[in-house]
Design an enzyme around this catalytic site. Sequence first.
Site, PDB file in Angstrom:
ATOM      1  N   SER A   1       0.830  -1.201   0.000  1.00 31.63           N
ATOM      2  CA  SER A   1       0.000   0.000   0.000  1.00 31.63           C
ATOM      3  C   SER A   1       0.872   1.261   0.000  1.00 31.63           C
ATOM      4  CB  SER A   1      -0.960  -0.045   1.193  1.00 31.63           C
ATOM      5  OG  SER A   1      -2.019   0.853   1.024  1.00 31.63           O
TER       6      SER A   1
ATOM      7  N   HIS B   1      -7.288  -6.235  -0.386  1.00 36.26           N
ATOM      8  CA  HIS B   1      -6.140  -5.325  -0.269  1.00 36.26           C
ATOM      9  C   HIS B   1      -5.049  -5.902   0.638  1.00 36.26           C
ATOM     10  CE1 HIS B   1      -4.007  -1.559  -0.489  1.00 36.26           C
ATOM     11  NE2 HIS B   1      -4.055  -1.396   0.817  1.00 36.26           N
TER      12      HIS B   1
END
Length: 293
Positions: free
Chosen positions: A109, A261
Amino acid sequence: MAVNEEHIYSPGYRLNVNNVQIYYEYYDHEDPEAKVVVLVHGFLSSTISFRQLLPYLTKKYKVIALDLPGFGQSEKSTSFIYKLTNYGQLIIDFLDQLHIQNVILIGHSMGGQICMHAAKKAPERIKKLILLGCCSYVKRASRSLIACSYLPLFTWGMRSWIQRKDVKQNLLAVLHDTKLVTEEMIESYKKPISEAAFIDSLIRLLRHREGDMCSQELKDIQQPVLMIWGKEDQVMPVKTGYRLKHDLPNAELIVYEKCGHLLMEEKPLEICNEITRFIEQDEQKAANQKETS
């Protein structure tokens, strides 16, 4: 790097880097020539996000995982300027202090953006990049929001927002397989964000964080890049991965079905296998060429 054998799996170490206390974990390897990989976490996270990946990576490599300033067990510094480029420089300075020259960076991320900054600053030392659900094309916070962050009530509001945030719901939002969310997992992810000073660090990050690299800046990253994405990623949709692949000169993209994610929690073995293939492919090519010559 000399590390006492009995401390290889210790809870962690602390190192002063540019007047900021950094918490990190170091996992040695029996092969002194094993490559060094460095794990860089994302926003609202810490080294805990790599907990499922570590057992696989440490079988093959020397592994370092660190908490960025403001996160996890690292210092919630009031002097560090929380810009992505400064985080990237901190990675280089951290490696300097440990006398490590050549590494492969793995970033999740926001950590992916930080790894790319480090790669641009020290291309001769950062040999390859592995980006997991990499944060990309996010703009800087608006001037009005940054101005509001200096108001007395803003800190109170931010603290209330964090306290109201349900860690379980957040985990459910970043995972496709909801069965993975256990009480033990919730407690593990809750602890790093419970510290009072964490709120002040978040506010500083809001004020200081520049926008992500633009397309032109990304073209300057010449290292080989492996990008791994979850098809069901709701934080950084997979279309971001395809755009990033287009902008990076030397990148490949792997997309996992039924994965969100926080893909390190969902696909740790698969990710490690891809990482190993990617890291070792140059050596394999050289060996094949030697055999055919």
